[in-house]
Design a protein around this motif. Sequence first.
Motif, short mmCIF file in Angstrom:
data_model
loop_
_atom_site.label_atom_id
_atom_site.label_comp_id
_atom_site.label_asym_id
_atom_site.label_seq_id
_atom_site.Cartn_x
_atom_site.Cartn_y
_atom_site.Cartn_z
N VAL A 1 19.59 44.54 15.25
CA VAL A 1 19.87 43.20 14.75
C VAL A 1 21.36 43.14 14.46
N GLY B 1 22.94 40.01 13.66
CA GLY B 1 23.24 38.86 12.82
C GLY B 1 21.98 38.09 12.47
N GLU C 1 20.78 34.07 10.95
CA GLU C 1 21.17 32.70 10.63
C GLU C 1 19.95 31.96 10.08
N ARG D 1 16.78 33.03 12.05
CA ARG D 1 16.96 33.33 13.48
C ARG D 1 17.75 34.64 13.56
N LYS E 1 19.72 37.47 15.50
CA LYS E 1 20.50 37.70 16.72
C LYS E 1 20.42 39.20 17.01
N SER F 1 20.96 42.69 19.73
CA SER F 1 21.90 43.24 20.71
C SER F 1 21.42 43.02 22.14
N SER G 1 20.26 40.18 24.44
CA SER G 1 20.26 38.71 24.42
C SER G 1 19.03 38.09 25.07
N ALA H 1 14.53 36.65 21.96
CA ALA H 1 14.72 35.67 20.88
C ALA H 1 13.76 36.05 19.77
N PRO I 1 13.98 30.96 25.19
CA PRO I 1 14.41 30.59 23.84
C PRO I 1 13.23 30.13 22.99
#
Length: 165
Positions: A97, A99, A101, A116, A118, A120, A122, A125, A145
């Motif tokens: 992880v 980040g 939000e 949410r 973020k 490593s 991508s 989701a 997403p």
Amino acid sequence: MSFLRRRSATPAGPDFDVLAMDPGDWPGNLGAGLLPAPDGSCQGVFLRYDLYGGRGPAMIIGNLPEGSPAREVSDGEVPFEVAQLLIALENEEDITVVGVEDMPVMQGDNLLIVRRLKLSESRIACVQFDRSDNVLVTIAAWDRPITDDLYALLKPLPAELFQQG
């Protein structure tokens, strides 16, 4: 959310309502897993939704009650559901992880504060929110997403879905 309550009678499955998408509304395959504690109580439920025709899950939704050991993760460590998604996809990458939000989302007349995550990787989701009965819901999706429309599809599944027999 009045429907997000602890059940008074103990079914053979989890002793809490499981919030997910109705299997009848999902066009792919569905699998469910229970996380048992040594005393036989249910420490969580995760549902694996497969849209890819057996080539791996599109999404895993977990419901972990307060006190479930699967909720305890170190800083930077991915949630249990992300780890399960990686195992199902036979992906052995070291994902972290990077980040978090917080964002408000409406589910019917109820306001959810959704975290949410973020990661490593991508292509994954991941979102989490706490229900009014202290059950943590985590949604992890592969290569798609997670949009606000998804929250409108979440509803409590019938207890009979998780009973043995």
